[in-house]
Each structure stands twice: as C-alpha cells, then as structure tokens.
Scaffold this active site. Sequence first.
Site, PDB file in Angstrom:
ATOM      1  N   ASP A   1       0.802  -1.221   0.000  1.00 59.67           N
ATOM      2  CA  ASP A   1       0.000   0.000   0.000  1.00 59.67           C
ATOM      3  C   ASP A   1       0.830   1.264   0.000  1.00 59.67           C
ATOM      4  O   ASP A   1       0.327   2.345  -0.300  1.00 59.67           O
ATOM      5  CB  ASP A   1      -0.842   0.048   1.283  1.00 59.67           C
ATOM      6  CG  ASP A   1      -2.061  -0.829   1.184  1.00 59.67           C
ATOM      7  OD1 ASP A   1      -2.705  -0.816   0.129  1.00 59.67           O
ATOM      8  OD2 ASP A   1      -2.360  -1.531   2.165  1.00 59.67           O
TER       9      ASP A   1
HETATM   10  C1  BGC Z   1       0.111   1.048   6.292  1.00 61.03           C
HETATM   11  C2  BGC Z   1      -0.215  -0.160   5.484  1.00 61.03           C
HETATM   12  C3  BGC Z   1      -1.683  -0.295   5.401  1.00 61.03           C
HETATM   13  C4  BGC Z   1      -2.319   0.967   4.892  1.00 61.03           C
HETATM   14  C5  BGC Z   1      -3.801   0.850   4.897  1.00 61.03           C
HETATM   15  C6  BGC Z   1      -0.569   2.247   5.729  1.00 61.03           C
HETATM   16  O1  BGC Z   1      -0.316   3.330   6.536  1.00 61.03           O
HETATM   17  O2  BGC Z   1       1.489   1.200   6.337  1.00 61.03           O
HETATM   18  O3  BGC Z   1       0.368  -1.299   6.055  1.00 61.03           O
HETATM   19  O4  BGC Z   1      -2.007  -1.333   4.535  1.00 61.03           O
HETATM   20  O5  BGC Z   1      -1.949   2.047   5.663  1.00 61.03           O
HETATM   21  O6  BGC Z   1      -4.444   1.926   4.353  1.00 61.03           O
HETATM   22  C1  NOJ Z   2      -1.858  -4.030   5.259  1.00 60.02           C
HETATM   23  C2  NOJ Z   2      -3.001  -4.084   4.322  1.00 60.02           C
HETATM   24  O1  NOJ Z   2      -4.148  -4.523   5.003  1.00 60.02           O
HETATM   25  C3  NOJ Z   2      -2.700  -4.983   3.161  1.00 60.02           C
HETATM   26  O2  NOJ Z   2      -3.757  -4.946   2.259  1.00 60.02           O
HETATM   27  C4  NOJ Z   2      -1.407  -4.579   2.517  1.00 60.02           C
HETATM   28  O3  NOJ Z   2      -1.144  -5.469   1.482  1.00 60.02           O
HETATM   29  C5  NOJ Z   2      -0.278  -4.558   3.500  1.00 60.02           C
HETATM   30  N1  NOJ Z   2      -0.620  -3.715   4.604  1.00 60.02           N
HETATM   31  C6  NOJ Z   2       1.029  -4.085   2.886  1.00 60.02           C
HETATM   32  O4  NOJ Z   2       0.990  -2.737   2.578  1.00 60.02           O
END
Ligand code: BGC
Ligand code: NOJ
Length: 810
Positions: free
Chosen positions: A483
């Site tokens: 993400d």
């Molecule tokens: C986090 C990710 C997460 C995302 C969700 C980010 O701030 O680092 O791990 O999946 O937010 O929106």
């Molecule tokens: C958490 C999110 O829920 C997941 O969808 C994503 O793939 C990982 N973070 C890595 O960014």
Amino acid sequence: MKFGYFDDINKEYVITSPKTPLPWINYLGCESFFSLISNTGGGYSFYKDAKLLRLTRYRYNNVPCDNNGRYFYIKDSGTVWNPGWQPMQTPLDSYACRHGLGYTIFESSKNDLAASVTAFVPIGDNCEINKVTLKNKGSEKKEISLFSYIEFCLWNAVDDSTNFQRNLNTGEVELEPSVIYHKTEYRERRNHYAVYSVNEPVAGFDTDRDSFLGAYRSPANPEVIESGASKNTVASGWSPCGSFHLKASLQPGEEVSYVFVLGYVENPVEEKWESLGVINKRPAHAMLERYNTVAKTDAAFAALKDYWNNLLSKYTLETEDDKLCRMVNIWNQYQCMVTFNMSRSASYYESGTGRGMGFRDSSQDLLGFVHLIPELARERILDIASTQFEDGSAYHQYQPLTKTGNMDIGSGFNDDPLWLIAGTSAYIRETGDYTILDEMVPFDNKEELSAPLIEHLRRSFHFFDYNKGPHKLPLIGRADWNDCLNLNCFSETPGESFQTTGPNEGPVAESVFIAGMYVKYGNEYAVMCEKIGLAEEASEVRDKVADMYQAVLSAGWDGEWFVRAYDANSDIIGSHQCKEGQIFIEPQGMCVMAGIGVEEKLAEKALDSVKEKLDTKYGIVLLQPAYQEYHVNLGEISSYPPGYKENAGIFCHNNPWISIAETVIGRGNRAFEVYKKTCPAYIEDISEIHRAEPYAYAQMIAGKDAKNHGEAKNSWLTGTAAWTFTNISQYILGIRPDFDGLIVDPCLPDTIKDMTIRRIFRGAEYVIKVENHGGHQKGIRKIVVDGKEIEGNLIPIEKGKKFYNVIALM
Ligand code: BGC
Ligand code: NOJ
C-alpha cells in the site's frame, strides 16, 4: 521470557501474569456478534460492524492502556479486586487468563476467595455471556458484594467519540431491574437496542456512568464500589452504563454463580413498534431465558467447544514437534477464522472505525479459511465480487454491514482484481463447486449490472489488457499489495504527497509483483475456464500469461533477483542500480510462487539473494537498504523510519511467500527455517522482545534497521494468518487441494521423519501418513491409497467413498 504457557489439551493459552508487555487479546463470537477481550477483561462488543453497531465503549490511545471492558468488582471485607486485575489493579494472590477458542476464562483469587469469569458468545445468539463464580476457600463465612460494570457506546463509534453536543442528550435506558435495556436511537425508529442482565435478583443497579464513578473518578476507583452500595440511577442523556450489585453470603467451601448477558436485539420485522420509544422486549426475554440458569449456560459453552472441535477436525497434524502441531492444529486456523470475520476492522490496532472489509485483504483471508466453512467463503466471494467495477477494478474496501464499496477510499489498487481470482480458485479447489462461477453478481453493487461470477474473473484478468506500461508490465495504479509504494505521486506539497493522479491518467509506473500475480492467478483462471468447457479462452489466457512471463524475464530481472517496479518516470525500483531499496521481498516470493524463473534457474538465485540481503534472526525484512529519507516519488513507504512497516520492517505477510517459493524449488530446510522465524509459538520464549501475543501472528516485526528489532506490532488482523496456514498446510506439509483432488507434495525439513495428517476434503476423510526416514526434503517416491499404489501424487477421487487411507513415502 514467557508470560504464560500453551495448554494444548484444552486448546488454550494460559497467561499467568496480568502485566503482559502489551494487552494480549482474544476474540469472542464467530457469527454476527463479536467481542474483543484482553487478558485483563478489557475490550468491547459489536454486532456485525464495529463502526456502525458498537454496543460498548472502548478508549483507544488512552493511558493507562486498555481502558474499558466488562469489569467485575469483588468487595470482600474491605478489600476490592477484579478477577482480571484491571481496572483497580489490586494485587492478586493468584491470576490466570485462559484464552481459548471463542472464549476467555479468568481464574483468580484473593484472601481465600476464588473467582472465575467465563466469557463467550454462544453459537446462534447475539450476546456475550459472562458466567461469574465465587467460591469461599477459607474457613470463615464471607459476606461478598459483587458489582458488574460496562459502559454503553451510542452505536456509531465515530459519532460517539466526536458528536458530543448531540450525544450527551440522547442516552436512554429502561430497567426491570435485573435487566437494563439500552435503547438510545430506538426513538428514531432504529430497530435495535442492547440488553444487559443478570439471572438473579439484584441488590442495586446503576445506569448513569458519572453517578456510578463519581466526579473526576475512573473505573479504577468508582464511588459506588467505595461506598459499597449502588445508587440505582436511571440514565437520562450523558453516558449510560450497566452495573449490577449482587450480595452473597458464602459458608466455607460454598460457591455461587451468576450469569451476566450483554446482548444485541432487533425488533422482529413482523412485529410492530408498540409506540414511539417503547421497546419490544419479547425477543430480549426469549434470549435471556436461554441463559438464565448455570446449567443452560454451561450447555451453551459446551456447544461452543464442540463447534470448534468440529471445525478444527478438517485439518489435523500429528508429528513430534509440539510447537508446530499447536500452530497447525489450533492457533493458526483460529486466527484464520478471526481474520475472516474481522478482516482489518477491529483489533487493538484497528479501531473498528476505519477500515472494513478489504477487496484484497478479504480475498486473501479466504485462502486460510475456506476449508473451515466453505459455504461462508462462497458467500464472501460473491460479496467481494459485487464491489468490483465493470472494467475489472474494484472498490478497495467495503463496510461489512452495508456490503457496499467505500467511496472515500475508492479504487486504483491494481493488484485487487487478481485477488478475486485467487480467492475463487481456492474455493473451487477446496470444494469442486464450479456452480459458483454461474452465480449472478452485480458490478458496483448495482443489480442491473449483474453478470455471472466467471465474467467478473474474466474482467479481473483482462483488466491488464489495457493497463500495461512501457515494459509490458502491469500498471501499479495507486499501489499494489504494498500500500505504501505509491509510485504515481507527483505532489511536492507536504501532506499531499500520497495523492495519485488516479488510475489510467497517464502514470506509467509498473509493478513486477503484479506481473507475478498475473502469471500465478492467470494460470489458475485458465484451469477454471478449461474445467467449465471454455478451452479456447483457456488457451488465449495462457498465451497472455506466457507474454507476461517473458516481460518479467526481460524487464523484471536484475541479475540476482527480481526487480520491484518502474516508477512514473520509468526509473527502476528494487535494483542494484538504486541507492536504497535495492531488493524487495514481494516480487521474489510472488514470481517464484508463480513458477517464473524456475526452469531458467533464476528462482534459486532470487531466493539466495533474499537470504543474503534480507534475512534476520527475527524474519525477512521487506527491503534493503532501508530508505533513510523521505522520497516524494515513492510515496508513503519512505514516510516510515527505517525498519518499520513497509520501510524494511519484517512484514510477516510475505515471509510465507518466500517459504512457499522455497518449497517450489524443493528446499525444505530453508522453507521451514523461514516458517519458524516469525511463527508465534517458536518465539514464545522471547515474549519480552516480541511483546505481542505468542499465539497469534502480528502484521509486522521491527526490522534490523529499527531500534526495537524483533518487536511486533499490529497483531491479529493480517493476511499473515491465511498465508502462513496455506504455506504450512499445503506446501511444507504438502497436503494441497487441487481442482481434481488432493495432492500430496510435502517439502519438509530433514528433521521431520514421520507425520500423519487427517484432512476432511469434499465430504471424505483422508488419513495421510508420510514417512521420511531418509530425511529427504522433497519428492514423493511412492503413494499407496487403501493398499493400492497410485501413479503420481494426486489422490484420485472415487465417488461415494468416505474414507481414504494414504501412505506416502518420500
Ligand atoms: C500502512 C499499510 C496499510 C495501509 C492501509 C498504511 O499506513 O502502512 O500497512 O495497509 O496504511 O491503508
Ligand atoms: C496491510 C493491508 O491490510 C494490506 O492490504 C497490505 O497489502 C499490506 N498492509 C502491505 O501494505
């Protein structure tokens, strides 16, 4: 250092000190009513949706932490204590918290009085039950006062914590008085209320929080508890709560039990509202009657245990390694159920007000859940698919109650479409049920835009026909699985840096990771096409997959490992040419899982590079070298300090990809080594470093660049649960559902010499005994099914057969 121990017989983790490094929680409920419960009784309850229908209040980000829960105060000749230690924190003579499957039991004692609290959500009802038993262990008679306490949330958790000008006026309750009805919102003809009750006559009650606590006090020292008498308040606005006072006189050796129930009730649609603001109590009474004796409550508790024993019988392992067995047989599968139910909504790190179900997340959660309750997985796939757009892209998230896509977050995560194929493929491989592909499913939640599920998968796959970049690799869009790798960020304005230009508006950033997914899930899609008679489409799909495979070899290989991506300027990401972020874990795992580079002998190189550059004693970090500074063109990833989260943290979610990839090339020792490093049961002994629960996976463990290397955060709600279960059950232990039956294909460490796996698969029981006396890592030499040797390692399905006895020699 440990703070408890595993009780494998009872399938419990027993916490022996309330002062765990962080709250160690459990989940109650597996249908519609859910509660979070910590090792000190903290947590909250909700019906279906942690944001919209929350029954009790919880204070995130509070000090002391873990503030609010279902609390019991025991007053025994001047000493007051809580069986869960919080909120008063009176030192206890003994304390144990047993987190089990769908229940938690506290067993504590003080001054020769023993208390136990059994908390669970019964199967088939929307309530949390707390059975409290007090036993006089001393030699003198005891006069005990027991007080209970919960604080109601005014339903919408976001509104409840922000809109005080309104909400301090709306609270309403009704009393019986052993039953408290929390009926805020009912007046506006919202069809629900909460009920809180105890099954015995009470000495007093309170429903107004501030009167119960007293001015400037907290649950750690309520005025009512201090004085020893309820104030019998009836809340009018402000903050309604529920508290009962019970008095017990206990002779030496004598015990008494009470059953408290907190329930969610809806007026049956066929029954009219009696009049505005007057609730229909019949459904509540009916529910309370089901638990108004200890015997009925104990029976419901036993039924819950049976429910779980039955679920867990779908996959069981017997082998010498206790840690492995307890993860495979109990805790990993349990967490798969929890992630299926919660997605990423409610934990001690997810506030229940933000993220709901994820298109990507919930699709992946299915991989570890589908064998438990395939019918629910089927329903979930159809829900997820109906948030897909006509062009194959999808709402990234949706709210569990309404099941409609979340417009604020929108779409543009270009890996999303392919996860739908992954989830559907897992379902069909488990069940052999191809009829799901014929189910009519709306696009964009619009009934008029319905098409069979197979059409949804088709659009998922063909989304990339017109979303490829200059290197013929898939466009990354806002992000792919990662993400935080936002390569289409152009804004130089701080704070606006995560803005993207939206899908298809010219950005050329491409993802090698999505290319790996395309190959893996494209191949699975092709099989599905073939199986339902679309041979021509299958071959067309395979041609496209072959082109993508070539695109990865020509633009996605860096010499020693797979490249990560190309940014919006077509500059390479995840290459030795980069100053930081030279190698990323994701494409190494996904491309090798897809089989890319296996024949070409690149896979081995890529995985060796992972070991050399990314491995640490606590697991494999996401990338190296970590980004030391913020780079606007990379997006959120470099907003994290080095070693945390996507910036070189140990993201537990993609460690199993590497482990699976190792099994693809037959390196069982390494696959198992990777598995063990992040596996909670194997790191129980370093709980003071790991800090999170030793019975559940966390999303992230701080990487080697972080000050607190080895410390976990964000436990429970992570795709790690599903992927590690897929890894261990299907790839390392190697019992893998395939379209035509079960495949036996273990890739073991040479230390596992014997194992027996029982698997319930498509209505039959398989007992599979694997012998590996030669200490091999991969390769089945002989399989005997019911006395007959078979060709290959797929156990052919015989119609009507209920039991398969399988012996496999490595
Ligand atoms: C986090 C990710 C997460 C995302 C969700 C980010 O701030 O680092 O791990 O999946 O937010 O929106
Ligand atoms: C958490 C999110 O829920 C997941 O969808 C994503 O793939 C990982 N973070 C890595 O960014």
